[in-house]
Design a protein around this motif. Structure first.
Motif, PDB file in Angstrom:
ATOM      1  N   TYR A 151     -24.423   6.706 -30.002  1.00 14.84           N
ATOM      2  CA  TYR A 151     -25.273   7.186 -28.623  1.00 14.84           C
ATOM      3  C   TYR A 151     -25.619   5.988 -27.924  1.00 14.84           C
ATOM      4  O   TYR A 151     -25.995   4.789 -28.412  1.00 14.84           O
ATOM      5  N   PRO A 152     -25.741   6.352 -26.351  1.00 10.59           N
ATOM      6  CA  PRO A 152     -26.036   4.883 -25.598  1.00 10.59           C
ATOM      7  C   PRO A 152     -27.575   4.920 -25.643  1.00 10.59           C
ATOM      8  O   PRO A 152     -28.221   5.682 -25.839  1.00 10.59           O
ATOM      9  N   ALA A 153     -27.900   3.598 -25.248  1.00  7.03           N
ATOM     10  CA  ALA A 153     -29.381   3.049 -25.144  1.00  7.03           C
ATOM     11  C   ALA A 153     -30.002   3.378 -24.025  1.00  7.03           C
ATOM     12  O   ALA A 153     -30.103   2.467 -23.136  1.00  7.03           O
ATOM     13  N   ILE A 154     -29.834   4.545 -23.514  1.00  3.51           N
ATOM     14  CA  ILE A 154     -30.382   5.073 -22.243  1.00  3.51           C
ATOM     15  C   ILE A 154     -31.650   5.620 -22.190  1.00  3.51           C
ATOM     16  O   ILE A 154     -32.024   6.428 -23.369  1.00  3.51           O
ATOM     17  N   PRO A 155     -32.666   5.147 -21.405  1.00  7.09           N
ATOM     18  CA  PRO A 155     -34.124   5.666 -21.768  1.00  7.09           C
ATOM     19  C   PRO A 155     -34.135   7.154 -21.485  1.00  7.09           C
ATOM     20  O   PRO A 155     -33.598   7.674 -20.634  1.00  7.09           O
ATOM     21  N   GLY A 156     -34.993   7.771 -22.284  1.00  6.30           N
ATOM     22  CA  GLY A 156     -35.221   8.980 -22.479  1.00  6.30           C
ATOM     23  C   GLY A 156     -34.263   9.930 -22.925  1.00  6.30           C
ATOM     24  O   GLY A 156     -34.225  11.100 -22.700  1.00  6.30           O
ATOM     25  N   LYS A 164     -27.178  19.369 -26.370  1.00  3.04           N
ATOM     26  CA  LYS A 164     -26.714  17.843 -26.199  1.00  3.04           C
ATOM     27  C   LYS A 164     -26.020  17.755 -27.286  1.00  3.04           C
ATOM     28  O   LYS A 164     -26.110  18.180 -28.618  1.00  3.04           O
ATOM     29  N   TYR A 165     -24.558  17.298 -27.141  1.00  6.11           N
ATOM     30  CA  TYR A 165     -23.504  16.918 -28.283  1.00  6.11           C
ATOM     31  C   TYR A 165     -22.929  15.744 -28.104  1.00  6.11           C
ATOM     32  O   TYR A 165     -22.500  15.315 -27.078  1.00  6.11           O
ATOM     33  N   HIS A 166     -22.589  15.188 -29.208  1.00  6.06           N
ATOM     34  CA  HIS A 166     -21.681  14.089 -29.147  1.00  6.06           C
ATOM     35  C   HIS A 166     -20.187  14.537 -29.692  1.00  6.06           C
ATOM     36  O   HIS A 166     -20.206  15.641 -30.354  1.00  6.06           O
ATOM     37  N   THR A 167     -19.188  14.328 -28.962  1.00  8.40           N
ATOM     38  CA  THR A 167     -17.937  14.655 -29.341  1.00  8.40           C
ATOM     39  C   THR A 167     -17.678  14.605 -30.614  1.00  8.40           C
ATOM     40  O   THR A 167     -16.818  15.571 -31.247  1.00  8.40           O
ATOM     41  N   ALA A 168     -18.135  13.569 -31.690  1.00  3.28           N
ATOM     42  CA  ALA A 168     -17.698  13.213 -32.805  1.00  3.28           C
ATOM     43  C   ALA A 168     -18.452  14.141 -33.811  1.00  3.28           C
ATOM     44  O   ALA A 168     -18.438  14.179 -35.094  1.00  3.28           O
ATOM     45  N   ARG A 169     -19.421  15.062 -33.090  1.00  4.11           N
ATOM     46  CA  ARG A 169     -20.278  15.988 -33.965  1.00  4.11           C
ATOM     47  C   ARG A 169     -20.325  17.327 -33.235  1.00  4.11           C
ATOM     48  O   ARG A 169     -21.363  17.789 -33.020  1.00  4.11           O
TER      49      ARG A 169
END
Ligand code: N01
Length: 549
Positions: A151-156, A164-169
């Motif tokens: 996941y990207p290190a984006i604040p918040g 919220k989903y990651h394509t790989a999950r």
């Protein structure tokens, strides 16, 4: 032949029940090794079991994106699409597991957390999340190369209150996107596949793009009975072609440089291979698109011209056109209506290169001062490639040293990506520094190599194989040298490519894969075998015969 130690639970434990694990189980069983595959998921298929995002499909064609070693599977499995969907590949792997009767030696829902080498007993002790300890002589990783999602290190990032989903999950039951405002971060191969599929469902769709990609559009067709008949008659030849191709595809390597033909002829060749689609464009136009910057720039210019033809809004077309690096600087992604998706009114390209994402909020994504309100946020933000799965768990070799520490302290080192010094009888399928390729080819050839190697080890009373330090130094040097001569190095650095480790903050820049060609890599593997595994035997018991297998 060595007496099998009945003190150990198994002769071989394989971690992962994907393409690698299934092939390895089949091959090790054939030589009589008591083998088990452990997998943390509740089904076989590895990558294809978890990557269920809309639009997921192979980038390679069905004819060489499959095993060739089983006559039964070849004869009985019917592919339906030239670029099979993820669901079809998953069904294929389940079919393989059934047809080759693999399931009785696969333990699902069994996540490996650590594996420790017991030097005195020459035994690996594998620890599972349930606290079980299993012992084995040989430990084999089939954990996958693009499996440790990031996941990207984006604040918040944790503040978002929507889905919220990651394509790989991706959830197995699917996600209903109809009537929803959907956001996507990431336009690598995964993001590019998901865009047209999400565009077809969502009410509003915001694609947050930091770095555009050179997408080769792909024509998918149904596979006919005649195609299947032809393939069954020619399977070995197709496979051999793929095995002899630098990138593991069953294609004729191009013969000419992009620089030695007239501009008209070049355009004609680019055009004809673009129409054939996908990796045909990358591999069959010219022989130097991956090795010569000028040639790669000519391919880039052609693709930019195609983007301008397909995308009706000139400003969007320009944003989609990479300018900061050239073709092959990232792993070439294939598209299925990617560019044309941006012609739909509800699909919005948001340029986060000029105005970066500043935060993820409770309600959406903030870019500069603008907040995009979303119901669903999708991350297609990639993987800690090649090493991520191997360094996430504790693989503890001689002297209590983990593979993670070895690579952090000494740099990425292995012998041909198969073994590592300090880790006796530990083998990797698609370890780091294995070919940049259609992966099914090196997986199958690797499983067959391992079968011969372990049969030989058993027949010759070899207690353990372990890469020599010299062999690791040689392979690191060869990997770096082969890579540095390519466009993937000069352009990959600019494009923050995963194959250089550039996509993970703090990961050292090292070639994660071998760019010297799959066929060259296979020659090195053959030479190692023909040498009686000389580079693996430095501290092993005396072999009795080099040809007893
Ligand atoms: O991941 P990627 P992927 N803010 O690393 C962006 C294989 N694969 O999952 O380029 C904003 O390529 C990042 O942006 P940037 C294939 O080998 C195969 O797509 O760093 N954006 C990039 O756009 C492939 O190469 C198949 O500027 C951020 C994206 O996320 C590999 O898997 C299908 C960000 C990551 O792209 C990985 O592909 C799919 C941030 N902080 C994948 N952090 C098939 O063969 C990251 N990004 C079918």
């Amino acid at each position: 032949m060595t007496e099998r130690s009945t003190d150990r639970d198994y002769d071989a434990i394989v971690i992962g029940a994907g393409f690698s694990g299934l092939a390895i189980l089949h091959h090790l069983r054939e030589i009589g090794l008591r083998t088990v595959v452990l997998d943390g998921e509740d089904g076989v298929g590895g990558t294809w079991h978890v990557n269920r995002y809309p639009g997921v499909r192979t980038d390679s064609e069905y004819s060489y994106y499959s095993y060739s070693f089983s006559k039964e599977v070849r004869e009985e499995w019917n592919w339906t699409e030239r670029y099979p969907s993820g669901g079809e590949v998953l069904a294929y792997l389940n079919f393989v597991a059934d047809r080759l009767d693999l399931r009785r030696d696969i333990r699902l829902n069994t996540r490996v957390e650590a594996a420790r080498y017991d030097e005195a007993a020459n035994t690996w002790v594998v620890e599972t999340a349930d606290g079980e300890r299993l012992t084995t002589k040989y430990l084999v990783s089939g954990m996958g190369v693009l499996a440790e999602a990031v996941y990207p290190a984006i604040p918040g990032i944790d503040d978002f209150q929507g889905e919220k989903y990651h394509t790989a999950r991706w959830p197995r039951e699917g996600v209903d996107l109809s009537g929803k405002r959907v956001g996507l971060i990431g336009v690598g191969a995964s993001g590019i596949q998901i865009v047209p599929a999400v565009a077809a469902q969502a009410e509003e769709f915001f694609v947050f793009q930091r770095t555009p990609n050179f997408v080769v559009e792909t024509n998918n067709d149904a596979v006919s009975d005649r195609d299947l008949e032809w393939l069954r008659a020619n399977y070995d030849a197709v496979y051999e072609k793929a095995a002899n191709h630098p990138f593991g595809v069953a294609m004729e390597p191009a013969e000419h440089s992009a620089l030695e033909v007239s501009p008209e002829e070049r355009r004609r060749i680019f055009e004809s291979k673009w129409n054939e689609g996908g990796f045909h464009f990358a591999n069959e136009c010219f022989n130097d698109l991956a090795t010569n910057h000028e040639a790669s720039e000519l391919a880039s210019e052609f693709i930019r011209s195609k983007i301008a033809e397909i995308v009706t809004d000139p400003a969007t077309a320009e944003l989609l056109s990479p300018r900061s690096y050239s073709f092959n600087g990232k792993r070439v992604p294939t598209g299925h209506g990617y560019y044309s998706a941006f012609n739909r009114e509800h699909v919005h390209l948001v340029d986060t290169a000029s105005t970066p994402i500043t935060a993820i909020t409770e309600r959406g994504v903030r870019v500069g001062d603008t907040e995009y309100e979303l119901d669903v946020l999708i991350f297609a933000t990639g993987f800690d490639a090649m090493t991520g799965t191997l360094t996430k768990i504790d693989i503890v070799g001689r002297g209590g040293r983990t593979l993670r520490d070895k690579w952090a302290e000494d740099g990425l080192k292995s012998n041909l990506g198969i073994n590592a010094n300090g880790f006796p009888n530990f083998f990797m399928s698609l370890g780091p520094q294995t070919p940049y390729s259609n992966l099914v080819v090196p997986i199958q050839l690797g499983a067959q190599w391992l079968q011969r190697a372990l049969a030989w080890a058993e027949a010759n009373d070899v207690e353990y194989f372990e890469a020599t330090p010299e062999s690791e130094d040689w392979w690191r040097e060869e990997t770096e040298q082969a890579g540095r001569g390519t466009v993937m190095y000069s352009e990959g650095k600019k494009a923050k490519a995963w194959f250089l480790g550039e996509n993970i903050p703090g990961k050292p820049e090292e070639f994660q894969v071998y760019m010297g060609g799959g066929q060259v890599y296979q020659r090195y593997c053959r030479e190692l075998e023909e040498s009686g595994y000389a580079a693996l035997l430095h501290r092993a018991a005396e072999p009795t015969s080099a040809d007893a297998a």
